[in-house]
Design a protein around this motif. Structure first.
Motif: not given
Length: 541
Positions: A235, A238-240, A308, A313
């Motif tokens: 999460k 932002s990885f699939d 975090r 990005s």
């Protein structure tokens, strides 16, 4: 000073100092490769080497691990004392190299190897290859060191066929471990309600033919990361989860790779360095030149915390896993005797739980065993032999000192002795916080005491009185009895954390010094003699 060897050595001596078997594996591979190069080789545990023979060596290749907070493996202490002593002989006739194994999450990374390298150089020995320091994923780095050392000894061209044979697999290799499937048959809390701990007894039954093991050996757990931690990372990045990445020679989903193959909790210097470059963070970059600050930062943060605090990005999943080190097995002292439990192996596990950045955090392996290994589930394990912590003959008197989960191997010792009809005396010193809540295996131990399998049981519960009492205090109280047992031929075994083991050692030294009217050096000599005779052994973590 480092020099290039100009002639083939008459004899190559390979010594290793090990706690978990890794140093022995590397030394064994080096020995096989040196023999394949037609060198005359002797390879042995440093515990079996007489330091007085040091100045007779030609080439010395040493592989050592580091234990605790920068300490040398226990079985190597006498050797280190000899080479670091002011009385160490001139070693200018020795050519040498050191390979140091360690864990970069510790402040004193590879300190044992660094100490040995300094001591040998100070005594005049000449390096044929600079010391190499390895992290827990040591295999490739160790192989490069072995190749470089051989090239220095026999020349680049002569060493090439050996390196090619190693790559092709024609030089026999010993696998680090062969995982076996075991089913959880018991997973219960040993401590009573009201305890500040939740120490567990875990029983595992081998699905196929059980491997042989002996009291004192360890069980290696092929650890898996918590799915919750994996999900949090995916999460934050932002990885699939289904994205495919290379892992151990195959393509698997990034979710599976993070769960099964990589260390995703503890920070390492490699991760901090890589992330600082990607994030262009001056704060992280400054840690590269400040060892103490970097270690403090690593202890105060996990991988997820860095992600975090310093978001990046556009990072690919493959780039991310390249910053991680492989997930390593965890070792646990076996708390059973195969003569009693047959297909099963038992463990005594204290869960690691703490809060960090407002979140509950858990140890990777203890969390898996305690929370994610219910009865009926399966885990992958292997046996790690520990030749330096085997019980003596059943008729030999024995003193066992094991507070907390240090009781584990001694439960195996006592089970083993319960199978004998002719037994020597056995004395156990156990410690914990509270008698009412934390007396691990109390009924079993009192049963052994009643049956005569255990001759004597002394306990130290640190929080039951106005002053804290530990096992070393019990040793001081019963110093005369300890010495009497030693004089009667007793073997002493200590299991637990390094701080406790050192305190216990000091208490035994003081007992011997007072009883025999010796100075501390004289008392230490007695324990050194016992250690050489395998009468004084420690399993420390």
């Amino acid at each position: 000073m480092t020099v290039t060897a100009t002639e083939r050595p008459k004899l190559v001596t390979i010594l290793y100092a090990t706690e978990t078997g890794a140093s022995e594996d590397v030394a064994g591979a080096l020995s096989r490769e040196a023999e394949a190069a037609d060198l005359t080789v002797t390879c042995q545990d440093v515990a079996d080497f007489d330091p007085e023979d040091l100045d007779t060596l030609d080439v010395l290749l040493f592989v050592t691990s580091t234990t605790g907070e920068g300490e040398v493996p226990y079985t190597a202490e006498e050797f280190f004392e000899a080479v670091e002593s002011e009385d160490c002989p001139d070693l200018s006739g020795i050519r040498y190299s050191v390979l140091a194994l360690g864990d970069s999450t510790y402040e004193q990374f590879c300190e044992a190897g660094k100490r040995l390298d300094r001591a040998l150089a100070t005594a005049g020995a000449v390096r044929i290859q600079d010391r190499v320091d390895c992290d827990v994923d040591y295999e490739d780095t160790a192989a490069q060191w072995r190749g470089s050392v051989l090239a220095k000894l026999i020349g680049e061209e002569a060493a090439k066929p050996v390196a090619e044979a190693e790559i092709a697999g024609s030089v026999e290799r010993s696998p680090r471990y062969e995982p076996l499937t075991a089913c959880v048959t018991e997973n219960r809390i040993l401590t009573a309600p009201g305890s500040t701990k939740a120490t567990r007894h875990i029983a595992l039954e081998f699905v196929d033919e059980p491997p042989a093991y002996a009291p004192g050996d360890a069980l290696g757990l092929i650890a898996h990361n918590d799915d919750g931690v994996v999900d949090a990372l995916l999460k934050a990045l932002s990885f699939d989860p289904a994205i495919q990445v290379p892992s151990n020679g195959r393509m698997i989903s990034v979710a599976s790779a993070l769960a099964e193959s990589y260390e995703i909790c503890a920070l390492t210097p490699r991760f901090i360095e890589g992330w600082s470059k990607l994030a262009s963070s001056p704060g992280l970059e400054a840690l590269q030149s400040d060892d103490k600050a970097r270690i403090a930062f690593m202890h105060a943060n996990h991988v997820i915390d860095v992600i975090r605090q310093y978001p990046i990005s556009g990072l690919s999943a493959e780039e991310f896993i390249s910053l991680l080190r492989p997930l390593q097995p965890r070792l646990y002292s076996i708390a059973s005797s195969q003569r009693v439990t047959a297909r099963e192996v038992h463990l005594t596990v204290a869960p690691v739980e703490y809060e960090l950045h407002g979140e509950a955090r858990r140890g990777v392996a203890t969390g898996q065993l305690v929370l994610r290994a219910p009865v009926g589930s399966q885990v992958q394990v292997y046996i790690q032999p520990n030749e330096h912590f085997r019980p003596p003959a059943p008729t030999t008197p024995i003193i066992m000192i094991g507070p907390g989960t240090g009781i584990a191997p001694f439960r195996g010792f006592l089970q083993e002795r319960s199978c004998e009809t002719n037994r020597g005396k056995a004395w156990l010193l156990f410690g914990e916080r509270n008698r009412e809540f934390d007396f691990l295996y109390r009924e079993e131990l009192e049963g052994y005491l009643s049956d005569g399998i255990l001759t004597r049981l002394d306990t130290a519960f640190s929080r039951d009185g106005s002053e804290k009492v530990y096992v070393q205090h019990r040793i001081a109280e019963h110093a005369d009895d300890i010495v009497a047992w030693i004089d009667a031929g007793a073997h002493i075994y200590i299991c637990g954390d390094a701080g406790m083991a050192n305190d216990v050692h000091d208490a035994i030294v003081q007992a011997l010094a007072r009883s025999k009217q010796l100075d501390a050096g004289g008392a230490e000599n007695i324990l050194n003699t016992m250690r050489r005779a395998k009468r004084y052994q420690r399993d420390v973590y």
